[in-house]
Design a protein around this motif. Structure first.
Motif, PDB file in Angstrom:
ATOM      1  N   PRO A 265      11.903  17.199 -26.885  1.00 52.10           N
ATOM      2  CA  PRO A 265      12.634  17.922 -27.682  1.00 52.10           C
ATOM      3  C   PRO A 265      14.133  17.232 -27.821  1.00 52.10           C
ATOM      4  CG  PRO A 265      11.368  19.301 -26.392  1.00 52.10           C
ATOM      5  CD  PRO A 265      10.913  17.863 -25.967  1.00 52.10           C
ATOM      6  N   GLY A 266      14.556  16.844 -26.525  1.00 59.94           N
ATOM      7  CA  GLY A 266      15.729  16.463 -26.486  1.00 59.94           C
ATOM      8  C   GLY A 266      16.151  14.829 -27.441  1.00 59.94           C
TER       9      GLY A 266
ATOM     10  N   VAL B  26      15.994  15.999 -30.958  1.00 57.02           N
ATOM     11  CA  VAL B  26      17.150  17.027 -31.563  1.00 57.02           C
ATOM     12  C   VAL B  26      18.118  15.889 -31.843  1.00 57.02           C
ATOM     13  CG1 VAL B  26      18.354  17.635 -29.434  1.00 57.02           C
ATOM     14  CG2 VAL B  26      18.174  19.097 -31.425  1.00 57.02           C
TER      15      VAL B  26
ATOM     16  N   GLN C   8      23.353  21.199 -25.327  1.00 57.76           N
ATOM     17  CA  GLN C   8      22.007  21.202 -25.766  1.00 57.76           C
ATOM     18  C   GLN C   8      21.346  21.511 -24.262  1.00 57.76           C
ATOM     19  OE1 GLN C   8      22.206  21.198 -29.493  1.00 57.76           O
ATOM     20  NE2 GLN C   8      20.385  21.126 -28.485  1.00 57.76           N
TER      21      GLN C   8
ATOM     22  N   VAL D  14      17.995  24.002 -23.191  1.00 62.46           N
ATOM     23  CA  VAL D  14      16.520  23.478 -22.311  1.00 62.46           C
ATOM     24  C   VAL D  14      16.522  24.357 -21.361  1.00 62.46           C
ATOM     25  CG1 VAL D  14      15.546  21.788 -21.038  1.00 62.46           C
ATOM     26  CG2 VAL D  14      17.275  20.840 -22.818  1.00 62.46           C
TER      27      VAL D  14
ATOM     28  N   GLU E 153       4.962  16.138 -32.257  1.00 57.60           N
ATOM     29  CA  GLU E 153       6.317  15.568 -31.571  1.00 57.60           C
ATOM     30  C   GLU E 153       5.999  13.986 -31.443  1.00 57.60           C
ATOM     31  OE1 GLU E 153       7.798  17.350 -27.354  1.00 57.60           O
ATOM     32  OE2 GLU E 153       6.634  15.531 -27.166  1.00 57.60           O
TER      33      GLU E 153
ATOM     34  N   MET F   9      20.649  22.681 -34.029  1.00 56.27           N
ATOM     35  CA  MET F   9      20.405  21.869 -32.752  1.00 56.27           C
ATOM     36  C   MET F   9      19.819  22.886 -31.696  1.00 56.27           C
ATOM     37  SD  MET F   9      22.778  18.656 -32.998  1.00 56.27           S
ATOM     38  CE  MET F   9      22.233  17.924 -31.521  1.00 56.27           C
TER      39      MET F   9
ATOM     40  N   GLN G 163      16.021  23.043 -30.425  1.00 54.23           N
ATOM     41  CA  GLN G 163      15.595  22.270 -28.961  1.00 54.23           C
ATOM     42  C   GLN G 163      15.139  23.390 -28.086  1.00 54.23           C
ATOM     43  OE1 GLN G 163      18.647  19.916 -27.120  1.00 54.23           O
ATOM     44  NE2 GLN G 163      17.028  19.226 -25.522  1.00 54.23           N
ATOM     45  N   GLN G 164      15.594  24.541 -28.282  1.00 54.66           N
ATOM     46  CA  GLN G 164      15.185  25.838 -27.315  1.00 54.66           C
ATOM     47  C   GLN G 164      13.630  26.057 -27.965  1.00 54.66           C
ATOM     48  OE1 GLN G 164      17.892  28.975 -26.557  1.00 54.66           O
ATOM     49  NE2 GLN G 164      16.366  30.336 -26.297  1.00 54.66           N
TER      50      GLN G 164
ATOM     51  N   THR H  76      17.407  15.279 -22.744  1.00 58.72           N
ATOM     52  CA  THR H  76      18.604  15.544 -23.552  1.00 58.72           C
ATOM     53  C   THR H  76      19.576  14.248 -23.694  1.00 58.72           C
ATOM     54  OG1 THR H  76      18.039  17.610 -23.156  1.00 58.72           O
ATOM     55  CG2 THR H  76      20.385  17.110 -24.120  1.00 58.72           C
TER      56      THR H  76
ATOM     57  N   SER I  18      13.080  24.008 -37.606  1.00 62.28           N
ATOM     58  CA  SER I  18      13.925  24.744 -36.833  1.00 62.28           C
ATOM     59  C   SER I  18      13.792  26.235 -37.730  1.00 62.28           C
ATOM     60  CB  SER I  18      15.278  24.178 -37.195  1.00 62.28           C
ATOM     61  OG  SER I  18      16.368  25.132 -36.569  1.00 62.28           O
TER      62      SER I  18
END
Lengths: 477, 89
Positions: free
Chosen positions: A75-76, A79, A119, A123, A203, A264, A268-269, A289, A359
């Motif tokens: 994810p990090g 993003v 960011q 997380v 991913e 973002m 990311q969350q 991240t 998103s």
């Protein structure tokens, strides 16, 4: 920390804290089997792989630790490389072409530090609560404020999505590909990636595509930048750009908007939740991240360096669209360099189109309580996938309108992203300081100072832009 | 790193299951539940919500202030767009 039970609910199942000793009777397990979804099973499979890697990594052998990081990054990096999107890379390119090597390089580094600060909070929110950002805002602040936050997100996401397809069109037009073909191919690629019905596969494919953001590095090397000047700029923040102050301010805002934007936070969350990350994965989440911010900073600065020769040779790039940059760079970067640049713009557009449409779909699903996971098969999560593809399709269609001022739209969208950011950051800071939601994982003092500083900086930048627009004579315009 | 140290004893038991067992049988709900945290399960998330927080007067003023800021700024962007279109029709 534990959410309240919905009183309207009729079911009474609540699984125990997971331990191997947890005994679930067979009669209950039959009931549970009906309640568990495909999404739960896929997420459990991912967790099993993480647990196995963590156990193997308990010794001194470094390889299992690398394996664990490999499983947990995603994810990090996504993003940040997603935010190194077409408008961002074009914004960095415009900066390099108009002002060369100087103030904007350390300024970009600062924006990525700001990006990391905010960011990292998403997380923590995702790993601790297992809820998406939109869902938490609606739960904690109610529908009224939730709808405002969603309005900002949907507007920002849609406009940004349009600019991603502008990037796709601009990148592939360098190769003589017609817009309808390039944009159509991008839409097909988005469909193929989500058709896997598995977060992990989505991913990894998207990460693979995002790796091509590195194409800007060889393009920059082919420009033979003066590394002494780069080092000098990083240390001294000089030379400061001279010329039209209003344009400089717009580019500064656009550069911030190229790194810190509302989508973002939401993306990311939600991705952390979909990946199934837990509080014990936070260190890896921070690494992920930080790695994303570092890679994105390097690739972004590379885009600036690649176009710096245009500034050094006095080429007027003020009216350049994406394609013109690649063409104008040929004398200095050669055929290979300008081809890499054009491919990089295409890649930036396609990865961001995937991430941003995802998103929007996550936020939609969280608010309307429909299935919102990439682990859902198409038939189960049709509403989620419909929003994802629908937003991409509409944005792609708009890009096909002829004679649209693309570069102007790109810079404006980045500016809008910055202006919409302070309320999003306020919600983020309130949530991440909410002990009922975060338990012991609430923000520390320094995280709050950093978060508030970023918010105040963005508000000041926005107000500066506002004053310069309404009263242009203040800046000598 | 401190996050990794929390709950080590309990988590190690789970890890040992993971590493010593063959790929898990995910048709068995007990296995799925042993691998996920309680509030990671979709059915559980659907049934539970975080309640509304109390919004103090100062907090409401902050949120309204930011809302007004965004609206004003969007108007300014609109002015900028119209001005640019006027200059470059």
């Amino acid at each position: 920390m534990t959410p309240e039970k919905d009183p309207s609910s009729t079911a009474s199942f609540r699984p125990a804290r997971p331990t191997t000793e947890t005994a679930v009777s067979s009669s209950v397990s039959n009931e549970l089997a009906g309640l568990l979804t495909h999404e739960d099973r896929d997420r459990a499979r991912d967790r099993w792989r993480v647990m196995r890697a963590r156990w193997r990594g308990a010794g001194r052998n470094p390889f299992p630790k690398i394996s664990l990081l490999w499983l947990l990054i995603g994810p990090g990096v996504l993003v940040f490389l997603g935010e190194n999107d077409a408008p961002s890379m074009l914004s960095y390119s415009a900066t390099g072409a108009r002002y060369g090597i100087g103030f904007f390089i350390p300024f970009m580094v600062l924006t990525f530090v700001m990006g990391f600060v905010v960011q990292e909070m998403t997380v923590r929110l995702g790993a601790v609560t297992h809820r998406g950002h939109a869902e938490l805002i609606f739960d904690r602040f109610g529908k009224f404020w939730g709808l405002f936050a969603m309005g900002d997100l949907i507007l920002g996401n849609f406009l940004t999505l349009v600019t991603e397809f502008i990037g796709v069109r601009a990148g592939l037009s360098y190769f003589g590909i017609r817009p309808v073909v390039s944009v159509g191919a991008a839409l097909v690629l988005v469909m193929v990636v989500i058709a896997t019905g598995r977060y992990w596969t989505w991913e990894r494919i998207t990460l693979g595509l995002a790796a091509f953001n590195a194409l800007f590095v060889p393009a920059a090397l082919l420009a033979h930048p003066n590394w002494g000047s780069v080092g000098h700029a990083l240390v001294t923040w000089t030379p400061f750009p001279k010329g039209d102050e209003y344009e400089i301010l717009t580019l500064m805002l656009s550069t911030i908007g190229a790194t810190v934007t509302p989508w973002m936070l939401f993306f990311q969350q939600s991705a952390v939740v979909d990946k199934g990350m837990q509080p014990r994965d936070l260190a890896a989440g921070r690494f992920d991240t930080g790695l994303g911010a570092l890679l994105a900073a390097i690739f972004g600065i590379a885009a600036l360096l690649a176009t710096a020769p245009l500034f050094q040779h006095g080429i007027d790039a003020s009216q350049f669209q994406g394609l013109e940059f690649a063409q104008a760079l040929k004398p200095w970067l050669g055929q290979i360099g300008s081809t890499l640049f054009a491919l990089g713009i295409f890649e930036a557009g396609i990865v961001a189109a995937i991430a941003i449409s995802t998103s929007s779909a996550y936020a939609f699903g969280e608010v309307f309580q429909t299935g919102h996971s990439l682990n859902r098969p198409l038939r189960e999560g049709w509403a989620f996938y419909l929003v994802l593809l629908g937003s991409a399709f509409v944005a792609a269609s708009l890009v096909l309108i002829p004679n649209v001022p693309l570069e102007f739209i790109v810079l404006t969208v980045n500016v809008i992203a910055v202006l919409a950011m302070p309320p999003a950051l306020a919600f983020l800071l309130l949530l991440v300081n909410d002990r009922e939601v975060m338990g012991d994982h609430v923000n520390g003092r320094w995280a709050n100072i950093a978060g508030v500083t970023v918010t105040v900086l963005l508000i000041c930048a926005g107000i500066g832009f506002g004053i310069a627009t309404v009263f242009p004579k203040v800046l000598g315009g | 790193m401190s996050d990794q140290k929390k709950g080590t004893a309990e988590d190690t038991r789970v890890d040992q299951l993971g590493v010593t067992a063959k790929p898990p049988n995910l048709d068995d709900p007990r296995v799925v539940l042993s691998l996920l945290e309680a509030d990671q399960v979709v059915a559980e998330k659907r049934q539970t919500r975080f309640g509304r927080r109390n919004l103090s007067l100062s907090l409401r003023m902050l949120l309204w202030g930011l809302r007004v800021y965004v609206v004003l700024m969007l108007v300014i962007v609109l002015i900028d767009v119209l001005r640019t279109l006027h200059l470059n029709p």
